[in-house]
Design an enzyme around this catalytic site. Structure first.
Site, mmCIF file in Angstrom:
data_model
loop_
_atom_site.group_PDB
_atom_site.id
_atom_site.type_symbol
_atom_site.label_atom_id
_atom_site.label_comp_id
_atom_site.label_asym_id
_atom_site.label_seq_id
_atom_site.Cartn_x
_atom_site.Cartn_y
_atom_site.Cartn_z
ATOM 1 N N ASP A 151 26.474 49.638 24.364
ATOM 2 C CA ASP A 151 25.045 49.941 24.240
ATOM 3 C C ASP A 151 24.469 49.068 23.132
ATOM 4 O OD1 ASP A 151 24.512 52.510 25.922
ATOM 5 O OD2 ASP A 151 26.329 52.999 24.813
ATOM 6 N N ARG A 191 25.292 48.732 18.705
ATOM 7 C CA ARG A 191 26.708 48.980 18.394
ATOM 8 C C ARG A 191 27.306 47.846 17.567
ATOM 9 N NH1 ARG A 191 25.890 54.128 19.547
ATOM 10 N NH2 ARG A 191 25.798 54.597 21.767
ATOM 11 N N ARG A 208 13.194 54.052 21.528
ATOM 12 C CA ARG A 208 14.066 53.319 22.453
ATOM 13 C C ARG A 208 13.291 52.895 23.705
ATOM 14 N NH1 ARG A 208 18.778 57.290 23.617
ATOM 15 N NH2 ARG A 208 19.657 55.473 24.711
ATOM 16 N N LYS A 261 17.866 52.149 32.414
ATOM 17 C CA LYS A 261 18.205 53.562 32.220
ATOM 18 C C LYS A 261 16.987 54.312 31.674
ATOM 19 C CE LYS A 261 20.236 52.834 27.586
ATOM 20 N NZ LYS A 261 21.495 52.750 26.815
ATOM 21 N N HIS A 262 16.890 55.639 31.873
ATOM 22 C CA HIS A 262 17.834 56.603 32.443
ATOM 23 C C HIS A 262 17.144 57.211 33.665
ATOM 24 C CE1 HIS A 262 18.462 56.364 28.067
ATOM 25 N NE2 HIS A 262 19.763 56.550 28.298
ATOM 26 N N HIS A 318 22.503 64.686 25.256
ATOM 27 C CA HIS A 318 23.825 64.662 24.631
ATOM 28 C C HIS A 318 24.287 66.075 24.279
ATOM 29 C CE1 HIS A 318 22.511 60.481 23.959
ATOM 30 N NE2 HIS A 318 23.793 60.187 23.939
ATOM 31 N N ASP A 341 25.321 58.125 33.230
ATOM 32 C CA ASP A 341 25.362 58.202 31.780
ATOM 33 C C ASP A 341 26.718 58.807 31.413
ATOM 34 O OD1 ASP A 341 24.591 57.996 29.142
ATOM 35 O OD2 ASP A 341 22.689 59.061 29.402
#
Length: 595
Positions: free
Chosen positions: A141, A149, A214, A244-245, A257, A330
């Site tokens: 990601d 990351r 985001r 996404k998403h 999450h 996901d």
């Protein structure tokens, strides 16, 4: 047989160099996107030569612990043994015939670009030593902004909402594509050939806890244009983009999450607001689309999350939008997809819904066995498994993975974090900082007079793209421009404010109503020293605070955004950013001031 066929696929793949990244693909077929054109007949023969276990393995993208494919640190080897029954990434790839690996910093996959390239080379060597000899699709990601990351010395760009602020509410598609092209080239140099970006969600809910900055913004048509631009940028650099998403996570108040969000949009609202960016991604030839773990009753009243919904994945994404590429779930270890069904059922139901890649199941062994058992019991047919495997292999062939040379330190040095890329990131960031208010003309600060400045506020956990907390980085950058800036914790800021030309307060997701950040700003205003609010994440903060001498939005707190903010504050750069979302009760969509 499989190994021989794989070699045939390599020789039959044409066009190994990426095509120009402004290709158009009205039919929605990712084979028309920039990259190699796969030999589908050869790939079918490759699939036919695989065992069922090898086919099922190609569906999975798993995490693995360690910085090295064959020689992880002892603690990481022990973690792999606990979770997977093997000690190394190479053994994991061999045992499960994996289709891909996802890199995380917390799994100790990411130290520096040379190490990442070595890890990628080692994992690919393990994949090519298996019976099918199919290369891995290595992913991460790397959205930039608050989700990155891989940090320095790789090039870090402003995130999506910052890009949406460029040159008005429509953003700058050229700059968005340029950022993705450079970012993709650096990922490819490290052996990472799938990026779970761009975010295609339209953020219309200021309380959204998981999307926010985001997203490129709240205007679906502006978001659509920027998504398409980034798809072309990433794929023009040889990296599979992932929109996404799906079908849209931009108006939720629960983080998938940790819970199961419910999207309350009607079908008509979805078509007007949430659909356009995904349709634009498909038309741009996006390689992959990631599903959301959200319930969307207007699209499927069953109560199943979209990841497990055949009406959404097959009925809308495949049939309505005409998407023929790879559908990736996901992460399957997220709470949103685990609330209704057990971990043994989720991967089976995702495949029945129409998904292809099964991302990061919490128990890989259980998930792999469950899919095999579903085939043996007749719940899934082997032909259905082969459909997904073929799509995944086509993606790998389209990106040239069958012919790819292992990443090397030399290539990393030629591409990753080079001066030209860093300069491009700074140039793009210069146009993102948005000046929201400057009623008394405090800004720009006269750096030639070396004003004394105090920088304080909230210091969120630093993402990969930072060299320190935002207050310290902003103070350092202001000092480099000629100011005398120091950082102080909030507990000492009020007492230390007198004698300064201004106090700059970095705010972070100010909640509604009273709170510590509001109290800090109120107390600083009472000192009589001019206060400048710098919203370092969501631009909604100023509406939840007293009005100040100046207010800015940076959309993230990585170094590249803090450098841009310092230049705007001192007038080294004239502010040109425009809000890509409205700030309720304070500023409309497209608002932004300049000097």
């Amino acid at each position: 047989m499989a190994a021989v066929t794989a070699a045939g696929v390599v020789s039959a793949t044409v066009g190994n160099s990426p095509a120009p990244d402004d290709s158009r693909n009205p039919g929605g077929d990712p084979a028309g996107s920039p990259g190699s054109r796969p030999d589908r007949a050869g790939l079918r023969r490759l699939v036919e030569g695989m065992s069922l276990a090898e086919k099922v393995g190609q569906l999975f993208v798993s995490r693995v612990y360690g910085h090295s494919a064959a020689d992880p640190d002892p603690a990481d080897a022990d973690k792999n043994l606990e979770l997977f029954g093997v000690r190394t990434g190479a053994e994991l790839v061999s045992r499960y015939h994996l289709g891909g690996i996802i890199y995380f910093a917390w799994a100790h996959n990411i130290r520096d670009p040379h190490q990442i390239a070595g890890l990628s080379a080692g994992l690919q060597e393990a994949a090519r030593a298996t019976g099918a000899r199919v290369p891995l699709l290595l992913s991460t990601d790397q959205e930039h902004g608050i989700i990155a990351r891989i940090g320095r010395p790789a090039t870090l760009f402003p995130g999506a909402m910052a890009l949406g602020a460029l040159h008005g509410a429509a953003g700058s598609t050229g700059e968005a594509r340029r950022a993705a092209r450079i970012a993709g080239a650096e990922l490819a140099a490290m052996g990472i050939r799938q990026d779970y970006a761009p975010v295609a969600d339209v953020n219309v809910n200021p309380a959204n806890p998981v999307i926010g900055v985001r997203s490129f913004g709240s205007d679906p048509h502006a978001v659509a244009a920027l998504v398409a631009a980034q798809v072309r940028g990433y794929q023009g650099a040889g990296v599979a983009a992932t929109a996404k998403h799906f079908p849209g996570h931009g108006d939720t108040e629960t983080d998938s999450h940790v819970g199961l969000p419910v999207m309350r949009h009607t079908r008509a609202v979805w078509e007007e607001l949430d659909e356009p960016p995904f349709r634009a991604a498909v038309e741009a030839g996006v390689d992959a689309v990631m599903t959301a773990h959200i319930v969307f009753p207007a699209l499927d009243p069953s109560g199943d999350p979209a990841t497990l919904s055949r009406p959404i994945v097959t009925g809308i994404l495949r049939e309505r939008l005409g998407f023929r590429g790879v559908v990736v779930t996901d992460a399957l270890d997220m709470a949103g997809v685990r609330q209704k069904y057990g971990d043994d059922r989720v991967p089976v139901l995702a495949l029945k819904a129409g998904c292809d890649q099964l991302l990061n199941p919490p128990d890989l062994g259980l998930a792999h066995r469950s899919v095999l058992a579903a085939v043996e019991a007749g719940e899934l047919t082997e032909e259905r498994i082969e459909e997904s495997v073929l799509r995944i292999l086509e993606l790998k062939a389209r990106r040239g993975l069958f012919e790819e040379e292992p990443p090397t330190a030399e290539r990393v040095d030629r591409v990753v974090g080079i001066p030209e890329h860093l300069a491009a990131a700074d140039a793009i960031a210069a146009g993102t900082t948005t000046l929201l208010a400057n009623p008394v003309g405090l800004l720009p600060l006269d750096a030639t007079a070396a004003p004394r400045l105090l920088v304080t506020g909230t210091d969120p956990v630093s993402p990969s793209g930072t060299t320190g907390p935002p207050t310290a980085v902003l103070a350092r950058e202001l000092t480099a421009l000629g100011c005398r800036a120091t950082a102080a914790p909030p507990a000492r800021a009020v007492a230390g404010a007198p004698g300064h030309a201004a106090v700059l307060v970095c705010t972070y997701n100010v909640p509604e109503g009273e709170g510590a950040q509001r109290t800090l700003v109120t107390d600083l205003l009472a000192t009589g020293v001019p206060v400048v609010v710098v919203a370092v994440r969501n631009p909604y903060d100023p509406a939840r605070l007293p009005r100040c001498a100046a207010e800015l939005a940076t959309y993230a707190w990585t170094d590249v955004e803090m450098r841009a903010a310092a230049r705007v504050l001192t007038g080294a750069v004239r502010p040109s950013g425009r809000l890509p979302v409205p700030v309720p009760g304070r500023y409309p969509l497209g608002h932004g001031l300049t000097y």
